[in-house]
Design a protein around this motif. Structure first.
Motif, PDB file in Angstrom:
ATOM      1  N   MET A  85       0.828  -1.205   0.000  1.00  0.00           N
ATOM      2  CA  MET A  85       0.000   0.000   0.000  1.00  0.00           C
ATOM      3  C   MET A  85       0.863   1.257   0.000  1.00  0.00           C
ATOM      4  SD  MET A  85      -3.242  -1.146   2.455  1.00  0.00           S
ATOM      5  CE  MET A  85      -2.723  -0.009   3.667  1.00  0.00           C
ATOM      6  N   VAL A  86       1.915   1.252   0.815  1.00  0.00           N
ATOM      7  CA  VAL A  86       2.828   2.400   0.890  1.00  0.00           C
ATOM      8  C   VAL A  86       3.535   2.592  -0.454  1.00  0.00           C
ATOM      9  CG1 VAL A  86       4.937   3.277   1.974  1.00  0.00           C
ATOM     10  CG2 VAL A  86       3.171   2.207   3.381  1.00  0.00           C
ATOM     11  N   VAL A  87       4.071   1.513  -1.007  1.00  0.00           N
ATOM     12  CA  VAL A  87       4.805   1.587  -2.275  1.00  0.00           C
ATOM     13  C   VAL A  87       3.890   2.054  -3.401  1.00  0.00           C
ATOM     14  CG1 VAL A  87       5.994   0.212  -4.038  1.00  0.00           C
ATOM     15  CG2 VAL A  87       6.547  -0.117  -1.623  1.00  0.00           C
ATOM     16  N   LYS A  88       2.690   1.489  -3.466  1.00  0.00           N
ATOM     17  CA  LYS A  88       1.744   1.863  -4.516  1.00  0.00           C
ATOM     18  C   LYS A  88       1.440   3.359  -4.475  1.00  0.00           C
ATOM     19  CE  LYS A  88      -2.667   0.384  -6.424  1.00  0.00           C
ATOM     20  NZ  LYS A  88      -3.837  -0.479  -6.272  1.00  0.00           N
ATOM     21  N   SER A  89       1.264   3.886  -3.275  1.00  0.00           N
ATOM     22  CA  SER A  89       0.981   5.312  -3.100  1.00  0.00           C
ATOM     23  C   SER A  89       2.173   6.171  -3.542  1.00  0.00           C
ATOM     24  CB  SER A  89       0.643   5.590  -1.637  1.00  0.00           C
ATOM     25  OG  SER A  89       0.554   6.970  -1.395  1.00  0.00           O
ATOM     26  N   ILE A  90       3.357   5.803  -3.100  1.00  0.00           N
ATOM     27  CA  ILE A  90       4.564   6.565  -3.467  1.00  0.00           C
ATOM     28  C   ILE A  90       4.764   6.564  -4.981  1.00  0.00           C
ATOM     29  CG2 ILE A  90       7.095   6.577  -3.358  1.00  0.00           C
ATOM     30  CD1 ILE A  90       6.828   5.540  -0.451  1.00  0.00           C
ATOM     31  N   LEU A  91       4.635   5.397  -5.605  1.00  0.00           N
ATOM     32  CA  LEU A  91       4.848   5.297  -7.051  1.00  0.00           C
ATOM     33  C   LEU A  91       3.830   6.139  -7.822  1.00  0.00           C
ATOM     34  CD1 LEU A  91       5.650   1.492  -7.470  1.00  0.00           C
ATOM     35  CD2 LEU A  91       7.256   3.420  -7.499  1.00  0.00           C
ATOM     36  N   ALA A  92       2.572   6.090  -7.415  1.00  0.00           N
ATOM     37  CA  ALA A  92       1.537   6.879  -8.094  1.00  0.00           C
ATOM     38  C   ALA A  92       1.832   8.367  -7.983  1.00  0.00           C
ATOM     39  CB  ALA A  92       0.167   6.553  -7.506  1.00  0.00           C
ATOM     40  N   LYS A  93       2.244   8.811  -6.798  1.00  0.00           N
ATOM     41  CA  LYS A  93       2.551  10.229  -6.602  1.00  0.00           C
ATOM     42  C   LYS A  93       3.725  10.666  -7.476  1.00  0.00           C
ATOM     43  CE  LYS A  93       0.901  10.413  -1.839  1.00  0.00           C
ATOM     44  NZ  LYS A  93       1.318  10.502  -0.428  1.00  0.00           N
ATOM     45  N   ILE A  94       4.769   9.851  -7.531  1.00  0.00           N
ATOM     46  CA  ILE A  94       5.948  10.194  -8.352  1.00  0.00           C
ATOM     47  C   ILE A  94       5.570  10.254  -9.828  1.00  0.00           C
ATOM     48  CG2 ILE A  94       8.197   9.369  -9.174  1.00  0.00           C
ATOM     49  CD1 ILE A  94       8.658   8.219  -6.363  1.00  0.00           C
ATOM     50  N   ARG A  95       4.863   9.234 -10.299  1.00  0.00           N
ATOM     51  CA  ARG A  95       4.481   9.185 -11.723  1.00  0.00           C
ATOM     52  C   ARG A  95       3.610  10.376 -12.107  1.00  0.00           C
ATOM     53  NH1 ARG A  95       2.849   3.158 -10.855  1.00  0.00           N
ATOM     54  NH2 ARG A  95       4.838   2.090 -11.208  1.00  0.00           N
ATOM     55  N   ALA A 154      18.662  16.531 -16.001  1.00  0.00           N
ATOM     56  CA  ALA A 154      18.660  15.273 -15.240  1.00  0.00           C
ATOM     57  C   ALA A 154      18.885  15.541 -13.761  1.00  0.00           C
ATOM     58  CB  ALA A 154      19.742  14.340 -15.780  1.00  0.00           C
ATOM     59  N   ASP A 155      19.880  16.362 -13.451  1.00  0.00           N
ATOM     60  CA  ASP A 155      20.162  16.699 -12.054  1.00  0.00           C
ATOM     61  C   ASP A 155      18.958  17.370 -11.397  1.00  0.00           C
ATOM     62  OD1 ASP A 155      22.727  15.666 -12.089  1.00  0.00           O
ATOM     63  OD2 ASP A 155      23.646  17.580 -12.631  1.00  0.00           O
ATOM     64  N   HIS A 156      18.336  18.282 -12.124  1.00  0.00           N
ATOM     65  CA  HIS A 156      17.186  19.005 -11.593  1.00  0.00           C
ATOM     66  C   HIS A 156      16.028  18.041 -11.294  1.00  0.00           C
ATOM     67  CE1 HIS A 156      14.335  22.218 -10.922  1.00  0.00           C
ATOM     68  NE2 HIS A 156      13.524  21.653 -11.819  1.00  0.00           N
ATOM     69  N   VAL A 157      15.719  17.180 -12.238  1.00  0.00           N
ATOM     70  CA  VAL A 157      14.608  16.231 -12.061  1.00  0.00           C
ATOM     71  C   VAL A 157      14.885  15.302 -10.881  1.00  0.00           C
ATOM     72  CG1 VAL A 157      13.445  14.231 -13.107  1.00  0.00           C
ATOM     73  CG2 VAL A 157      13.814  16.289 -14.451  1.00  0.00           C
ATOM     74  N   MET A 158      16.105  14.773 -10.792  1.00  0.00           N
ATOM     75  CA  MET A 158      16.429  13.854  -9.702  1.00  0.00           C
ATOM     76  C   MET A 158      16.396  14.563  -8.349  1.00  0.00           C
ATOM     77  SD  MET A 158      19.170  11.179 -11.345  1.00  0.00           S
ATOM     78  CE  MET A 158      20.183  12.277 -12.342  1.00  0.00           C
ATOM     79  N   ASP A 159      16.885  15.794  -8.294  1.00  0.00           N
ATOM     80  CA  ASP A 159      16.818  16.578  -7.051  1.00  0.00           C
ATOM     81  C   ASP A 159      15.367  16.782  -6.624  1.00  0.00           C
ATOM     82  OD1 ASP A 159      19.573  16.845  -6.858  1.00  0.00           O
ATOM     83  OD2 ASP A 159      19.606  18.859  -7.741  1.00  0.00           O
ATOM     84  N   GLU A 160      14.522  17.147  -7.585  1.00  0.00           N
ATOM     85  CA  GLU A 160      13.109  17.384  -7.292  1.00  0.00           C
ATOM     86  C   GLU A 160      12.423  16.124  -6.759  1.00  0.00           C
ATOM     87  OE1 GLU A 160      11.004  20.240  -7.706  1.00  0.00           O
ATOM     88  OE2 GLU A 160      12.941  21.234  -7.671  1.00  0.00           O
ATOM     89  N   ILE A 161      12.739  14.979  -7.342  1.00  0.00           N
ATOM     90  CA  ILE A 161      12.124  13.725  -6.904  1.00  0.00           C
ATOM     91  C   ILE A 161      12.573  13.371  -5.490  1.00  0.00           C
ATOM     92  CG2 ILE A 161      12.017  11.230  -7.329  1.00  0.00           C
ATOM     93  CD1 ILE A 161      12.083  11.957 -10.371  1.00  0.00           C
ATOM     94  N   VAL A 162      13.855  13.513  -5.204  1.00  0.00           N
ATOM     95  CA  VAL A 162      14.361  13.223  -3.860  1.00  0.00           C
ATOM     96  C   VAL A 162      13.720  14.163  -2.833  1.00  0.00           C
ATOM     97  CG1 VAL A 162      16.409  13.260  -2.375  1.00  0.00           C
ATOM     98  CG2 VAL A 162      16.526  12.193  -4.636  1.00  0.00           C
ATOM     99  N   ASN A 163      13.638  15.446  -3.155  1.00  0.00           N
ATOM    100  CA  ASN A 163      12.989  16.405  -2.255  1.00  0.00           C
ATOM    101  C   ASN A 163      11.522  16.047  -2.026  1.00  0.00           C
ATOM    102  OD1 ASN A 163      15.339  17.894  -1.973  1.00  0.00           O
ATOM    103  ND2 ASN A 163      14.795  19.337  -3.591  1.00  0.00           N
ATOM    104  N   PHE A 164      10.859  15.645  -3.096  1.00  0.00           N
ATOM    105  CA  PHE A 164       9.455  15.250  -3.007  1.00  0.00           C
ATOM    106  C   PHE A 164       9.292  14.030  -2.099  1.00  0.00           C
ATOM    107  CE2 PHE A 164       5.829  12.796  -4.687  1.00  0.00           C
ATOM    108  CZ  PHE A 164       4.819  13.707  -4.445  1.00  0.00           C
ATOM    109  N   LEU A 165      10.176  13.040  -2.254  1.00  0.00           N
ATOM    110  CA  LEU A 165      10.111  11.846  -1.421  1.00  0.00           C
ATOM    111  C   LEU A 165      10.311  12.185   0.057  1.00  0.00           C
ATOM    112  CD1 LEU A 165      11.998   9.174  -3.557  1.00  0.00           C
ATOM    113  CD2 LEU A 165       9.605   9.118  -2.833  1.00  0.00           C
ATOM    114  N   GLU A 166      11.199  13.111   0.323  1.00  0.00           N
ATOM    115  CA  GLU A 166      11.436  13.527   1.712  1.00  0.00           C
ATOM    116  C   GLU A 166      10.176  14.150   2.317  1.00  0.00           C
ATOM    117  OE1 GLU A 166      14.836  16.084   1.273  1.00  0.00           O
ATOM    118  OE2 GLU A 166      16.244  14.431   1.578  1.00  0.00           O
ATOM    119  N   GLN A 167       9.394  14.828   1.490  1.00  0.00           N
ATOM    120  CA  GLN A 167       8.201  15.516   1.979  1.00  0.00           C
ATOM    121  C   GLN A 167       6.950  14.644   1.991  1.00  0.00           C
ATOM    122  OE1 GLN A 167       7.870  18.998  -0.470  1.00  0.00           O
ATOM    123  NE2 GLN A 167       9.833  19.817   0.205  1.00  0.00           N
ATOM    124  N   CYS A 168       6.819  13.729   1.039  1.00  0.00           N
ATOM    125  CA  CYS A 168       5.547  13.004   0.877  1.00  0.00           C
ATOM    126  C   CYS A 168       5.458  11.713   1.678  1.00  0.00           C
ATOM    127  CB  CYS A 168       5.267  12.727  -0.598  1.00  0.00           C
ATOM    128  SG  CYS A 168       6.016  11.232  -1.250  1.00  0.00           S
TER     129      CYS A 168
END
Length: 94
Positions: A24-34, A67-81
């Protein structure tokens, strides 16, 4: 020349005590990232370990700065979500 940015993030989720809860946790994280970043994302490792979540993300980018920008944004998003702690991060540009 276009490039492929590949990001692998390992998360530790100490509150997860079953594979059902983890799914459930993984499914939620993946949907948010996508949805937020329009990238490909999947659980790529440790599927049978309750508290370990390894997410792989791939994106087509025009240049390495993007690429750096996108990866930074995703990591920041994961830290917050999520409450899960990022314990490892690996980046690759192909």
């Amino acid at each position: 020349m276009v490039k492929v940015a590949v990001l692998t993030v390992k998360l530790y989720a100490p509150w997860v005590h079953s594979l059902k809860e983890k799914r459930m946790v993984v499914k939620s994280i993946l949907a948010k990232i996508r949805n937020k970043f329009q990238v490909s994302a999947a659980e790529v490792k440790d599927q049978d370990i309750h508290q370990s979540i390894v997410i792989g993300v791939a994106s087509i980018v025009p240049h390495s700065a993007q690429a750096d920008h996108v990866m930074d944004e995703i990591v920041n998003f994961l830290e917050q979500c999520t409450e899960a702690e990022i314990v490892e991060e690996e980046r690759e540009l192909r």
